[in-house]
Write a protein that holds these residues in place. Structure first.
Motif: not given
Lengths: 632, 250
Positions: B4-15, B64-69, B71-82
């Motif tokens: 599982t990818t821990i954290l992976k950003a590719q070509g990210l553009e954020l304004w 991807e954070v822990l293999g999750l997007d 934006r779409r799986r925010q709750r699961q991400v928040l539950e596993q990330v401190g």
């Protein structure tokens, strides 16, 4: 289980966060309530006014104190980010805030009411009664405004949230109000639900987007406005539909909010109801014919009215004696014409006469005299028929001639109730009770005229009721100890049994009672009330106005009584002095007084108030609104 | 965790508003490593962390954070990330125990014993509201709250910013101690404090002009071959990334 624990945690967090605000509000509330109470009492308001006003002001204070800080406060404290990054906390927090928005102001409002009652009890001997009827509308309006503080709280500073909420609610409701003119209550409820849902959805979206966009105002505002974009056209489309549907059933006059029913005549078929409405200020009648079976309305042109010539074959329900008649006049103010319809067995057989008023008046005069002579129930001591016509008393002599009794020079006839004429002069009071003129002795101490009985006049002096019979003298009624000095008679209904049904009202406590009076025996009996908790009858019965009798098949009188702000059908067994409360015709009667009821079926009555006409069953709890003047 | 990818950003553009704070941003974390994201103030470090939590949207690229997007799986991400913010953002009235009690039901993996242990180890007073804690104690409380659910990924957003030297040392030691024990945990820490970076980083990522300019282990980034060269890491990092000439005694 976890969801419940999250909810509990959110509620605890919200409560703890709002604790200081609530404490401050609780500290301010007694001061506010005290100021309101004393200000109202100085202006002569009753205790129920002070309690209602205090509760409302405390409630609005609660809204103003709580609502702005719910979301804007989180933003300003910087704690919104903490909730947003805690899984499931934002949603739970939003729910807790919604709950706080409703519960906390209600608690402050209730506390305000308790404070008002305590203050009132402390400064007067009587226990005040709580009465919140007129406050409910304002409370709901306050909630609707406060709900808009949720989306606005995600966008604006807390200090701006409440004024902006007011402006937004005004922007939403004022055009709606202008469009609707006078929406029906059902529609208002739909609109209120729509506003609540839209405000809640807007609040949630604005809150979420506000977080996601790092406070980017434009996107957040767009999300907040999205439900409004759906709501406003929806409400206005609904308003248009209602306005269109009501075009034939409502009264489109600029003073519609003060329009009320003035006269009603029920055809003998028990089906055609002829109605005259008066828009106050307009001085022009609006007349309708309502089919009580189908609810269909036929509206006459503005300025026309129906009037009873005493010959209409049906039941005159308002403004006159009940009896059988056979003619109906339809007058058109604009054209100054009258049309006379002959009705037999309830059906309008056709036009009897028509033309300009003066040209047909002599013919009408003949019809009226003949009909009144035929239908009068009164006889003098020699058995001669008596009636009133053209403002004069008329007695049929033994030879079949008509002896006219004119009013004295210094007096004039004034119609009172249904069966009495009174002439008043500068120094004396004369009354005509269908038998003779009676000169009323100068009444000392001053008496208040209450009503006319068959053989005298019911009057009230301090602490007593009296029947004045010029021949038999003055007889005092032994008022039972349940009636107090404060009791005022609000209506007197002579019954064909020779008794009178009297409704009293204590203006100080709001209590009402009903009594059966036997004038011959000077006996007064309080009615036993069945069908409701005996405790509930106190403070609820406001009486009504009776001009006709409606009876069931066992000759029991059908009545409408007001109990706890609901209009209920009741049945009076005169012999047993027992009033049986049957069913609720309509709750939330507001301030519209009751006019009359009439039987229109084996177990159905027609109930007329100033603004509504209902068909109600006294066998079931069902009632149908046949017609109503649109509420403002 | 493997695969599982821990954290992976590719070509990210954020304004943020009218400014692109990240553009062409690529980063992949190594599992179990402490990665320090270095960059200047306002360079987009905190925005990237907020995007990782699903709190900020991005325009282009994938994250991807822990293999999750997020934006779409925010709750699961928040539950596993401190997550530890730069400034304690909990309610000022919350005492340590109240904060833990509030947070516990929100995390399926919440370990009350671990929370208690962290509070004891970090010497955070239990019955003092957050408003009454020192800045360092506040940061330690946030760290304890972030560690209690035993997150697979710990995001630290400038946890040492604004701390005086003593408090910084206190928090730093607590952090190093916490990372050194227990299960394997990946950490992404943003800072502009080069000394901190040199002491805790397994890997360094340098953020400049919205993209990662350099990413590797500390020796790789510094081109160091022996411990002596690594001893002057803060100075060498400053010279390399900031173009600042620093004396060897600095």
């Amino acid at each position: 289980m976890r969801s419940a624990m999250i909810a509990v945690a959110a509620l605890h967090r919200e409560g703890r966060t709002q604790r200081d605000t609530l404490v401050k509000l609780a500290a301010v509330t007694p001061l506010l309530v005290g100021a309101i109470t004393f200000a109202l009492l100085w202006n002569g308001s009753t205790s129920r006014d002070t309690v209602g006003a205090s509760a409302l002001c405390a409630l609005l204070l609660g809204y103003a104190g709580i609502a702005p800080g719910l979301i804007a406060g989180e933003r300003e404290r910087g704690t919104l980010g903490f909730l947003a990054r805690t899984p499931r906390a934002l949603r739970a927090a939003f729910g807790a805030k919604l709950l706080a928005l409703v519960v906390a102001p209600l608690a402050i409002g209730a506390f305000g009411a308790v404070c008002a009652m305590a203050i009132r009890a402390a400064i007067s001997a009587g226990a005040p009664s709580a009465f919140f009827g007129w406050t409910e509308g304002y409370a709901v309006l306050g909630l609707l405004v406060a709900l808009w503080t949720l989306p606005l709280g995600a966008l604006l500073r807390s200090g701006l949230v409440m004024p902006a909420g007011l402006l937004l609610a005004a922007a939403l409701f004022v055009p709606l109000g202008l469009r609707l003119d006078a929406p029906r209550m059902g529609g208002v409820r739909i609109a209120a639900v729509g506003v609540v849902v839209a405000a809640t959805v807007s609040g949630w979206l604005a809150l979420q987007r506000s977080q996601r966009n790092g406070g980017r105002l434009l996107q957040s505002a767009a999300c907040a406005a999205l439900p409004l974009l759906v709501l406003v056209p929806g409400l206005h489309a609904w308003a248009s539909a209602v306005a269109s549907k009501n075009a034939g059933r409502s009264i489109p006059v600029p003073v519609a909010d003060r329009t009320h029913l003035d006269e009603a005549y029920l055809g003998a078929d028990g089906r055609s109801l002829y109605l005259n409405f008066i828009p106050l200020g307009a001085m022009r009648y609006i007349s309708l014919v309502l089919d009580v079976q189908t609810g269909e309305v036929q509206r006459e042109e503005e300025g026309s009215y129906y009037s009873n010539l005493g010959v209409f074959d049906g039941t005159q329900m308002i403004s006159g004696s009940f009896g059988r008649h056979s003619l109906l006049v339809h007058s058109r103010s604009e054209e100054r014409t009258n049309t006379v319809f002959e009705t037999r067995s309830g059906a309008i057989l056709g036009e009897r006469a028509s033309g300009r008023r003066n040209s047909i008046d002599p013919e009408l005069d003949g019809w009226m005299r003949r009909a009144k002579r035929e239908t009068t129930p009164w006889r003098d001591e020699h058995g001669h028929r008596l009636w009133f016509h053209g403002g004069r008393g008329e007695i049929e002599t033994a030879e079949g001639e008509i002896e006219v009794r004119e009013a004295p020079q210094d007096a004039r006839f004034v119609a009172i109730g249904s069966n009495i004429r009174r002439s008043t002069g500068d120094s004396k009071l004369r009354m005509w009770d269908h038998l003779r003129w009676r000169e009323i002795p100068k009444m000392e101490p001053s008496r208040r005229y209450l009503g006319t009985l068959l053989s005298g006049w019911l009057t009230q002096t301090t602490g007593a009721w009296e029947i004045i019979d010029p021949e038999a003298g003055v007889s005092k009624l032994s008022i039972s100890r349940e009636a107090t000095d404060e009791d005022s008679v609000v209506s007197v209904l002579p019954l064909r049994e020779g008794l009178a049904l009297i409704s009293t009202h204590d203006w100080e406590t709001g209590n009402g009672r009903r009594w059966l009076l036997d004038p011959k025996q000077s006996a007064l009996r309080a009615l036993a009330v069945r069908g409701v908790d005996a405790q509930r009858i106190r403070g609820v019965d406001h009486g009504g106005y009776f001009f006709c009798e409606a009876r069931d098949e066992r000759d029991r009188l059908l009545l409408i009584v007001h109990l706890e702000r609901a209009m209920r059908l009741a049945r009076l067994d005169v012999n047993a002095a027992s009033l049986e409360v049957l069913s609720c015709v309509e709750s939330q009667t507001g301030e519209s007084p009751l006019f009359a009821i009439a039987t229109v079926g084996p177990d159905e009555v027609l109930v007329l108030t100033e603004r509504r006409i209902l068909r109600a069953s006294f066998a079931t709890d069902r009632s149908t609104v046949l017609y109503e003047v649109d509420q403002p | 965790m493997s695969g599982t990818t821990i954290l992976k950003a590719q070509g990210l553009e954020l304004w943020r508003g009218k400014k692109a704070v990240l553009r062409g941003f690529d980063l992949e974390l190594t599992p179990g490593a402490v990665t320090v994201l270095l960059g200047r103030n306002g360079g987009g470090k905190s925005s990237f962390l907020r995007a990782c939590l699903g709190l900020l949207p991005w325009r282009r690229g994938t994250l991807e954070v822990l293999g999750l997007d997020p934006r779409r799986r925010q709750r699961q991400v928040l539950e596993q990330v401190g997550y530890v913010p730069d400034v304690p953002d909990a309610y000022e009235w919350m005492k340590a125990r109240e904060l833990m009690r509030f947070l516990a039901p929100h995390y399926p993996s919440w370990d009350a014993a671990e929370a208690e242990r962290c509070l004891e180890r970090f010497h955070v007073p239990h019955d003092v509201p957050l408003a009454g804690l020192s800045r360092g104690q506040g940061a330690l409380l946030m760290l304890a709250a972030a560690l209690a659910p035993k997150p697979k990924l710990l995001l630290l957003d400038e946890p040492f910013a604004g701390l005086d030297a003593v408090a910084r040392e206190e928090v730093l030691r607590a952090l190093i101690g916490a990372l050194g024990e227990g299960e394997e945990r990946s950490v992404l820490c943003t800072t502009h404090d080069l000394d901190v970076a040199a002491r805790i980083a397994d890997r360094i990522a340098w953020l400049e002009d919205g993209r990662i300019r350099e990413h590797g282990t500390l020796p790789e980034v510094l081109g160091a071959t022996d411990d002596e060269e690594l001893a002057g890491a803060p100075r060498r990092l400053a010279e390399k990334f900031l173009g600042v000439e620093m004396s060897s005694h600095a």
